[in-house]
Design an enzyme around this catalytic site. Sequence first.
Site, PDB file in Angstrom:
ATOM      1  N   GLU A  64      -2.976  10.584   7.113  1.00 37.15           N
ATOM      2  CA  GLU A  64      -1.983   9.577   6.716  1.00 37.15           C
ATOM      3  C   GLU A  64      -2.654   9.026   5.136  1.00 37.15           C
ATOM      4  O   GLU A  64      -3.894   8.896   5.006  1.00 37.15           O
ATOM      5  CB  GLU A  64      -1.945   8.336   7.295  1.00 37.15           C
ATOM      6  CG  GLU A  64      -1.269   8.801   8.864  1.00 37.15           C
ATOM      7  CD  GLU A  64      -1.884   7.833   9.995  1.00 37.15           C
ATOM      8  OE1 GLU A  64      -2.148   6.649   9.523  1.00 37.15           O
ATOM      9  OE2 GLU A  64      -1.784   8.245  11.042  1.00 37.15           O
ATOM     10  N   GLU A  87      -1.471   9.571  14.808  1.00 38.98           N
ATOM     11  CA  GLU A  87      -3.038  10.104  15.174  1.00 38.98           C
ATOM     12  C   GLU A  87      -3.287  11.232  16.031  1.00 38.98           C
ATOM     13  O   GLU A  87      -4.264  12.092  15.682  1.00 38.98           O
ATOM     14  CB  GLU A  87      -3.778   8.807  15.489  1.00 38.98           C
ATOM     15  CG  GLU A  87      -4.053   7.821  14.350  1.00 38.98           C
ATOM     16  CD  GLU A  87      -2.636   6.970  14.000  1.00 38.98           C
ATOM     17  OE1 GLU A  87      -1.638   7.042  14.813  1.00 38.98           O
ATOM     18  OE2 GLU A  87      -2.570   6.406  12.926  1.00 38.98           O
ATOM     19  N   GLN A 112      -7.009   6.954   9.555  1.00 38.22           N
ATOM     20  CA  GLN A 112      -6.955   6.184   8.434  1.00 38.22           C
ATOM     21  C   GLN A 112      -7.990   5.127   8.855  1.00 38.22           C
ATOM     22  O   GLN A 112      -8.779   4.423   7.962  1.00 38.22           O
ATOM     23  CB  GLN A 112      -5.640   5.603   8.198  1.00 38.22           C
ATOM     24  CG  GLN A 112      -5.625   5.034   6.962  1.00 38.22           C
ATOM     25  CD  GLN A 112      -4.166   4.874   6.376  1.00 38.22           C
ATOM     26  OE1 GLN A 112      -3.380   3.964   6.970  1.00 38.22           O
ATOM     27  NE2 GLN A 112      -3.466   5.803   5.568  1.00 38.22           N
ATOM     28  N   ASP A 119      -9.907   1.634  13.968  1.00 37.67           N
ATOM     29  CA  ASP A 119      -8.924   0.870  15.012  1.00 37.67           C
ATOM     30  C   ASP A 119      -7.719   1.647  15.588  1.00 37.67           C
ATOM     31  O   ASP A 119      -7.526   1.494  16.838  1.00 37.67           O
ATOM     32  CB  ASP A 119      -8.292  -0.358  14.387  1.00 37.67           C
ATOM     33  CG  ASP A 119      -9.613  -1.338  13.782  1.00 37.67           C
ATOM     34  OD1 ASP A 119      -9.958  -2.360  14.206  1.00 37.67           O
ATOM     35  OD2 ASP A 119      -9.885  -0.955  12.861  1.00 37.67           O
ATOM     36  N   HIS A 162      -8.588  -4.406  11.604  1.00 37.62           N
ATOM     37  CA  HIS A 162      -9.113  -3.543  10.354  1.00 37.62           C
ATOM     38  C   HIS A 162     -10.530  -3.546  10.232  1.00 37.62           C
ATOM     39  O   HIS A 162     -11.119  -3.691   9.425  1.00 37.62           O
ATOM     40  CB  HIS A 162      -8.232  -3.853   9.189  1.00 37.62           C
ATOM     41  CG  HIS A 162      -6.850  -3.619   9.144  1.00 37.62           C
ATOM     42  ND1 HIS A 162      -5.869  -4.411   9.651  1.00 37.62           N
ATOM     43  CD2 HIS A 162      -6.479  -2.239   8.539  1.00 37.62           C
ATOM     44  CE1 HIS A 162      -4.708  -3.586   9.353  1.00 37.62           C
ATOM     45  NE2 HIS A 162      -4.857  -2.491   8.610  1.00 37.62           N
TER      46      HIS A 162
END
Length: 802
Positions: free
Chosen positions: A493, A524, A546, A549, A591
């Site tokens: 991504e 994902e 990305q 998490d 994050h």
Amino acid sequence: MQTAEASITQKITTEEILNDYRIGWESRQASLAGRKEVFMGKAKFGIFGDGKEVAQLAMAKYFLAGDFRSGYYRDQTFMFAIGELTLQQYFAQLYAHPDVEADPSTAGRAMNGHFGTRSLDDEGNWKDLTDQKNSSADVSPTAAQMPRLVGLAYASKLYRQNPELQSLHEFSVNGNEVAFGTIGNASTSEGMFFEAINAGGVLQIPMLVSVWDDGYGISVPAEYQTTKGSISEILAGFQRNSEGQQGYEIFKVKGWDYAALCETYEAAVRVCREQHVPVLIHVEELTQPQGHSTSGSHERYKSKERLEWEAGLDCMKKMREWILENDIATAGELDQIESDAKDTVRAARSAAWNDFASSIKADQEEALRLLNNLAVSSEHTTELATLADELQKNSNPIRSDAVRTVRRALRYVRNERNEAKRALIGWLEQTLGENADRYNSYLYSQSDRSALLVEEVKPEFDDNSRVVDGREVLQACFDAMLARDPRVFAIGEDVGRIGDVNQAFAGLQEKYGELRVTDTGIRECTIIGQGIGTALRGLRPIAEIQYLDYLLYAIQILSDDLAPLQYRTKGGQKAPLIVRTRGHRLEGIWHSGSPIGMIINAIRGMHVLVPRNMTQAAGFYNTLLQSDDPALVIECLNGYRLKERVPNNIGEFTVPLGRPEVLKSGTDITVVTYGSMCRIVLEAAKQLEEFGISAEVIDVQTLLPFDLEHLISDSIRKTNRVLFTDEDVPGGATAFMLQQVVDEHEAYRWLDSKPQCLSAQPHRPAYGSDGDYFSKPNVEDVFEAVYDIMHEADPKTYPKIY
Ligand SMILES: Cc1ncc(C[n+]2csc(CCOP(=O)(O)OP(=O)(O)O)c2C)c(N)n1
């Protein structure tokens, strides 16, 4: 949607049809015999392909050398028909024969119905995959074959469209290879199925998905599985159209109609292979003559009417009727084929059983001989003779029976010393070694390209080395990788146009083109699948998740498919995929993730690397590219803008796996950590110096493998105290490090204080700087944890702070 004409094709010869009929019947007989073997106790579980034979015969006709299958446990007929499974191998797998020659798919490791071909030779080198018909290695979780299928098909696109790959003759001929997926109708309810279907449509890749629809998922009927009860109906919106909108070609065909199936597969495979258009074939009205598996009978949940309907539409029965109606053979000829099939299967079953049982018997006999020898001279003749007698009486022994008996026998003679005992111990050690190879080998590559064998090349710096943001170190590394090796490409991504959210690929799409540095949808699981499938076909993908998490969306496929690939094929396949992600502390609940304990326990079979900065990360990427192991690299989210020097040999230097680095030497206590915590621990260590405490700070660098030379234990030998700290939950990766160092590496011998762990709070981190401070270990926490250990050891010198 197309509905193929059910006409008799002129293109198939009588000989071919009768050959198909033979294979179909042999497959049917294998299912029937397989079930009996389970009920007789010769195998533990059976799941078979009866009722799906004819569709698979048709699919096999259009499956060419170089093509790949990614399917599931019903596909035995297809595997027989493409010549990649013999009846003897089929039974060997049912018995769990742990020999690659006997069961080339899984060496007895993966339960029956798990198929796969061998892409690698005995040294782990690629074979010429264009010269053989290929099947990727099956897994049990429903629909988990789908993400990998995307990658297998995507590889054809890359091989066709990227001229730099033309020289890789052993993997592709101009990207002509089709990736054939198979899936049961109920398994299409899984999210992974829809994600993969969408990805295939977006990517426009030669991916041909057959849905074997028998109306059930074990006992649960189609109306509970699929909206409108029909997968082709609900996927109709994916159909490409005459206005030039790209999409799928969708076919629907009856699973008992041999002629229509052949017509359909011929047309479907042609469009898929030539135009690289993904295809869905919904194969309806399939049956399950013996029910789902040996675990239960379908009479429990299917009505009498349904069972009668299934019997009437049994595909082998319908194929027979069709052959007779069209005067292709006489009833007598078909009877003969059917009865020959029975004999052939019986012979294969016996051969497989004899081969399986004879090596066990040989083991058993040798153990008995040695045990009886020992019994003669032992003070425990009675006990040993009883054990030997029990083993002797076992008419269907398995390998563990002899081993168990010998281990128990050795307890009785623990005080005896004689030649007979030594001989028995020798047998046991040798047998345990052989069984370790049978059952415990190939978790990682055993080839000379194992990541553990990559030579270290130190980074070189001089006065002219540039000082840049960390992300630019990575950028220089990826640039060098892309320039050097045309097999390398990166997907993820935001990886393409903007060069990832932290810009380590910035400008590289412009430089190397869209096929080398590529944006994907937010998916994902299939990003990983795309990586697995392309890696299975000789490419070197870097698949980016990305944020750490969001690795959870892909953890299942990493855990079930990628990580155990070498293991479940006993070295027959490899997918050296590099998964890149970024994690540890940044901001807030989603994050700042560092669920490292969960990850390292889920993906044994992959390496897990946790570089503290981008230079170390770059060195790991260089190491991994020389190896054939898959790995996960977790970069530090908060490190991309920190200044680092670019090594002069950015494309060549390597960081070895499994070697921790001492970041600061000390004498009082060893503090072990990794990733973003390194800077925090170093700062705490500096502050501790002010208070007279000398901490040795160690960055483990890689969690899998972990400290291969036991350097941390060496440090503890000097300091006699240890603190493990990270950002994971209590009991997460700190517990793993503690177990490794104190238990495995026996550092308990050197400890004068209780070994301690300092983790984050058991919840996810709260947002904002205070959220971070009160959720994750900070400098003060580390300082005080170390200080408290010193206080406990020497309260006078280190009085309580508060
Ligand atoms: C993720 C997952 N959930 C549940 C199962 C247990 N399971 C095995 S087969 C099966 C039914 C699959 O039905 P379908 O896809 O229609 O294939 P069929 O067996 O009918 O050919 C289930 C629920 C599994 N293997 N994997």
